[in-house]
Scaffold this motif. Structure first.
Motif, PDB file in Angstrom:
ATOM      1  N   SER A 135       0.806  -1.218   0.000  1.00 40.02           N
ATOM      2  CA  SER A 135       0.000   0.000   0.000  1.00 40.02           C
ATOM      3  C   SER A 135       0.839   1.267   0.000  1.00 40.02           C
ATOM      4  O   SER A 135       0.310   2.355   0.035  1.00 40.02           O
ATOM      5  CB  SER A 135      -0.951   0.002   1.207  1.00 40.02           C
ATOM      6  OG  SER A 135      -0.207   0.075   2.394  1.00 40.02           O
TER       7      SER A 135
ATOM      8  N   ARG B  72       0.117   5.825   2.853  1.00 47.44           N
ATOM      9  CA  ARG B  72      -0.718   4.646   2.634  1.00 47.44           C
ATOM     10  C   ARG B  72      -2.129   4.998   2.161  1.00 47.44           C
ATOM     11  O   ARG B  72      -2.686   4.334   1.298  1.00 47.44           O
ATOM     12  CB  ARG B  72      -0.841   3.846   3.924  1.00 47.44           C
ATOM     13  CG  ARG B  72       0.366   3.000   4.229  1.00 47.44           C
ATOM     14  CD  ARG B  72       0.078   2.175   5.473  1.00 47.44           C
ATOM     15  NE  ARG B  72       1.165   1.274   5.794  1.00 47.44           N
ATOM     16  CZ  ARG B  72       2.310   1.649   6.338  1.00 47.44           C
ATOM     17  NH1 ARG B  72       2.522   2.928   6.619  1.00 47.44           N
ATOM     18  NH2 ARG B  72       3.245   0.772   6.589  1.00 47.44           N
ATOM     19  N   ASN B  73      -2.706   6.059   2.724  1.00 48.09           N
ATOM     20  CA  ASN B  73      -4.101   6.362   2.404  1.00 48.09           C
ATOM     21  C   ASN B  73      -4.290   6.855   0.967  1.00 48.09           C
ATOM     22  O   ASN B  73      -5.405   7.014   0.510  1.00 48.09           O
ATOM     23  CB  ASN B  73      -4.662   7.388   3.403  1.00 48.09           C
ATOM     24  CG  ASN B  73      -3.866   8.681   3.373  1.00 48.09           C
ATOM     25  OD1 ASN B  73      -2.669   8.674   3.106  1.00 48.09           O
ATOM     26  ND2 ASN B  73      -4.525   9.797   3.629  1.00 48.09           N
ATOM     27  N   SER B  75      -2.957   5.226  -1.612  1.00 47.99           N
ATOM     28  CA  SER B  75      -2.571   4.149  -2.516  1.00 47.99           C
ATOM     29  C   SER B  75      -3.598   3.918  -3.632  1.00 47.99           C
ATOM     30  O   SER B  75      -3.238   3.533  -4.736  1.00 47.99           O
ATOM     31  CB  SER B  75      -2.317   2.854  -1.747  1.00 47.99           C
ATOM     32  OG  SER B  75      -3.528   2.363  -1.233  1.00 47.99           O
ATOM     33  N   SER B  76      -4.860   4.196  -3.347  1.00 45.05           N
ATOM     34  CA  SER B  76      -5.862   3.937  -4.388  1.00 45.05           C
ATOM     35  C   SER B  76      -5.624   4.815  -5.618  1.00 45.05           C
ATOM     36  O   SER B  76      -5.875   4.402  -6.738  1.00 45.05           O
ATOM     37  CB  SER B  76      -7.266   4.164  -3.844  1.00 45.05           C
ATOM     38  OG  SER B  76      -7.418   5.510  -3.480  1.00 45.05           O
ATOM     39  N   TYR B  77      -5.124   6.042  -5.390  1.00 48.32           N
ATOM     40  CA  TYR B  77      -4.858   6.919  -6.532  1.00 48.32           C
ATOM     41  C   TYR B  77      -3.658   6.426  -7.332  1.00 48.32           C
ATOM     42  O   TYR B  77      -3.652   6.426  -8.552  1.00 48.32           O
ATOM     43  CB  TYR B  77      -4.608   8.358  -6.059  1.00 48.32           C
ATOM     44  CG  TYR B  77      -5.845   8.985  -5.483  1.00 48.32           C
ATOM     45  CD1 TYR B  77      -6.816   9.512  -6.318  1.00 48.32           C
ATOM     46  CD2 TYR B  77      -6.049   9.014  -4.112  1.00 48.32           C
ATOM     47  CE1 TYR B  77      -7.978  10.066  -5.794  1.00 48.32           C
ATOM     48  CE2 TYR B  77      -7.205   9.558  -3.580  1.00 48.32           C
ATOM     49  CZ  TYR B  77      -8.160  10.084  -4.424  1.00 48.32           C
ATOM     50  OH  TYR B  77      -9.309  10.614  -3.901  1.00 48.32           O
ATOM     51  N   LYS B  79      -2.516   3.452  -7.470  1.00 50.09           N
ATOM     52  CA  LYS B  79      -2.797   2.190  -8.157  1.00 50.09           C
ATOM     53  C   LYS B  79      -3.482   2.400  -9.507  1.00 50.09           C
ATOM     54  O   LYS B  79      -3.417   1.552 -10.376  1.00 50.09           O
ATOM     55  CB  LYS B  79      -3.619   1.257  -7.265  1.00 50.09           C
ATOM     56  CG  LYS B  79      -2.727   0.576  -6.232  1.00 50.09           C
ATOM     57  CD  LYS B  79      -3.476  -0.296  -5.269  1.00 50.09           C
ATOM     58  CE  LYS B  79      -2.494  -0.930  -4.276  1.00 50.09           C
ATOM     59  NZ  LYS B  79      -3.153  -1.384  -3.054  1.00 50.09           N
ATOM     60  N   ARG B  80      -4.132   3.559  -9.650  1.00 52.84           N
ATOM     61  CA  ARG B  80      -4.752   3.825 -10.947  1.00 52.84           C
ATOM     62  C   ARG B  80      -3.713   4.020 -12.044  1.00 52.84           C
ATOM     63  O   ARG B  80      -4.006   3.921 -13.214  1.00 52.84           O
ATOM     64  CB  ARG B  80      -5.614   5.093 -10.885  1.00 52.84           C
ATOM     65  CG  ARG B  80      -6.848   4.892 -10.048  1.00 52.84           C
ATOM     66  CD  ARG B  80      -7.702   6.138 -10.059  1.00 52.84           C
ATOM     67  NE  ARG B  80      -8.568   6.133  -8.892  1.00 52.84           N
ATOM     68  CZ  ARG B  80      -9.340   7.143  -8.539  1.00 52.84           C
ATOM     69  NH1 ARG B  80      -9.354   8.244  -9.264  1.00 52.84           N
ATOM     70  NH2 ARG B  80     -10.104   7.055  -7.473  1.00 52.84           N
ATOM     71  N   SER B  84       0.324  -3.756 -12.940  1.00 48.92           N
ATOM     72  CA  SER B  84       0.279  -4.826 -11.947  1.00 48.92           C
ATOM     73  C   SER B  84       1.708  -5.309 -11.694  1.00 48.92           C
ATOM     74  O   SER B  84       2.487  -5.483 -12.609  1.00 48.92           O
ATOM     75  CB  SER B  84      -0.576  -5.972 -12.452  1.00 48.92           C
ATOM     76  OG  SER B  84      -0.029  -6.492 -13.631  1.00 48.92           O
TER      77      SER B  84
END
Lengths: 264, 198, 198
Positions: A135, B72-73, B75-77, B79-80, B84
């Motif tokens: 993460s 960490r917070n 990570s969603s951005y 990951k875009r 992989s």
């Protein structure tokens, strides 16, 4: 009976994958102990042995390869069970202590189970950490070679071992790469067989006569080579190129067929 | 040099070093400061990056070095934009083997197999080739068996600063979390055999 | 999302992108904002990084992409880091490049850059000048790109008899790479047949 057997097989097959999911006899025993809600320090040997044998039988029915470790453990369980059934030794005058003290034949097994369970738990904590590490992202080191003094031209004073090399490679593989419009990727994806067919035909027509086969593979990257190869096959099928080979393993030569118009 | 200047220099050095990271000694050396001074600055900076809402990166300690990493917070951005990753996660066998090595190193294959109760050649091979463990010497005695230990890559892989950050080994009885599917399997199995025999 | 949050996300994205940088369109896409909005934030951030004395990095714009870089006035410290005696090692970039060449030789610069995801001219130069790698021929085709391979000194340096003594890579590395190629092969094959039949 036969029906029963078949039904059983079906049930077993459904759980096939799960059967193999145990990491070994200790893992299986821990599972049984937990499932039966048994106190690990006071394992009822008859019950656990029976359950364990059930599992081994299931594996046999499924014709799975029962690893020898499972069989060794089965023997161990039976040995412990029978030792517990043995009449008490005569020199033990105090009957009440017998089942409690260090003579308990289960001691070693319990110790192993507890030791293994510790690491099974530790492994699951590592798994959490592995996930957490996914993460956050670091960046590749900036290329600092421009700051290196140019006279540093020997490998003297460098200190690396093979492990550094392997480590560097792994770090690299693990590094999450940003999707980017890197030129190589794009060109690689854009090769179409049709386009490659045109290119090959043009190449062959530019200079009449025979061309070595390997000249048609100018880019040493697999995808490009595959597309080139398919393009040649297609051109052969359409009779737009003719392929010659003098003998086995000699260089294959390709030429454009005469009197065929350019492909649209 | 004032505090701001020093911290600016540290920021630039950490940025340049990337995932190679820098340790206290290296920073002290480049800045001609004592390691204590560096440590004070690092503590201050770590806190500051965490607190500032407009910062997307913070300082982490990995394998004995300081490095920048994204928060960490967010990570969603990221990951875009990320492809992989190339490597898969470790298998259960690999994790168990690695756990035993991490807590009991240096340790031989035989000793590991004693704990796991199964052959462990393959997991060991995989872990070596992934650079997570390596030979740390040989055991005394006839066989001179290989002793395995964890590597810096191991720390990095699990986001650890050093081995002392490993969670302490659980020393006693807690219920292992149940596995419903397996339970179902055994119930079914049991029923099927009971039926057969009855 | 407030301004701070957006700028934190931008910071984390630019950081993770490293030397590759990101353009306005990519940023707008990930944040689901208009390009104008992104541009406003970028202008604001650029200014802020420049002004703040405790920042060692700033945002530079190169060929339409934004990226972080260390501030120019701090370059003497970076130089010190590179030349410091504690750093008697190849840079991470050099080591990575060497590793790729060792395992994948003969290989072109382009192919190396594809794996590393960053420019690799300089590390290559350094490795050649240290005698660890050399030109092993030319790739076929128009560009006739240089193919690099390791040297005898490389083997000496790492104490290897020959290349077969390199530690083996994990199976899944090979499998994964294989899969990608095979997938592409089958896709291409499939398309070619579909086209033919259609």
């Amino acid at each position: 009976m036969l029906v029963n057997e078949t039904k059983k097989m079906v049930i077993h097959m459904e759980y096939n994958v799960k059967v193999e999911a145990f990491e070994g006899p200790l893992d299986l025993l821990l599972h049984l102990i937990q499932g039966l809600e048994i106190d690990i320090y006071d394992i009822p040997m008859a019950e656990i042995s029976e359950q364990y044998m059930l599992y081994i039988r299931a594996m046999n029915v499924l014709e799975l390869n029962v690893a020898s470790e499972y069989l060794v453990m089965a023997a161990t369980l039976l040995a412990i069970k029978s030792r517990m059934l043995l009449p008490k030794q005569e020199e033990d005058w105090n009957d009440e202590d017998l089942s409690l003290e260090e003579d308990d034949p289960r001691d070693e097994l319990v110790e192993r189970l507890i030791e293994y369970r510790k690491f099974k738990m530790a492994a699951s904590e590592l798994k959490d950490k592995e996930k957490d590490r996914g993460s956050f992202f670091t960046k590749p080191p900036t290329d600092l070679s421009e700051y290196e003094s140019t006279k540093q031209e020997s490998i003297e004073g460098l200190e690396h071992d093979l492990h550094d090399l392997l480590g560097a490679f792994h770090k690299l593989l693990r590094r999450k790469k940003l999707q980017r419009p890197m030129s190589t990727r794009i060109t690689r994806q854009e090769i179409s067989i049709d386009k490659r067919m045109d290119e090959i035909l043009n190449q062959l027509r530019k200079k009449s006569g025979l061309h070595p086969f390997h000249d048609l593979f100018p880019i040493a990257e697999k995808p490009h080579m595959i597309v080139s190869f398919l393009a040649v096959l297609e051109l052969m099928k359409r009779n737009e190129v003719v392929v010659h080979q003098d003998e086995n393993f000699s260089e294959i030569m390709v030429e454009a067929s005469k009197g065929v118009t350019m492909v649209g | 040099m004032d505090k701001h200047e020093i911290q600016a220099i540290i920021e630039s050095l950490l940025f340049a070093a990337g995932d190679e990271g820098l340790n206290i000694a290296q920073l002290a050396n480049v800045l001609s400061l004592s390691e204590e001074d560096i440590l004070t600055h690092m503590t201050d900076m770590k806190e500051r990056y965490l607190q500032e809402a407009s910062r997307g990166i913070h300082i982490v300690e990995l394998a004995g070095t300081f490095q920048f990493a994204t928060k960490r917070n967010l990570s969603s951005y990221i990951k875009r934009l990320v492809e992989s990753p190339t490597n898969s996660t470790l298998s259960q066998a690999g994790l168990e083997t690695l756990a035993i090595i991490a807590y009991r190193q240096p340790i031989t294959r035989m000793a590991i197999e004693d704990v796991r109760g199964v052959k462990t050649d393959r997991p060991l091979q995989t872990l070596v080739s992934k650079g997570l463990i390596k030979e740390k010497g040989r055991a005394e005695g006839a066989g001179r068996a290989i002793l395995y230990g964890t590597t810096g890559e191991f720390l990095d892989y699990f986001g650890l600063k050093d081995l002392s950050q490993l969670p302490s080994l659980p020393d006693d009885v807690q219920e292992l979390e149940g596995d419903e599917e397996t339970d179902l399997f055994f119930k079914t199995l049991q029923n099927s055999f009971t039926t057969e025999e009855g």
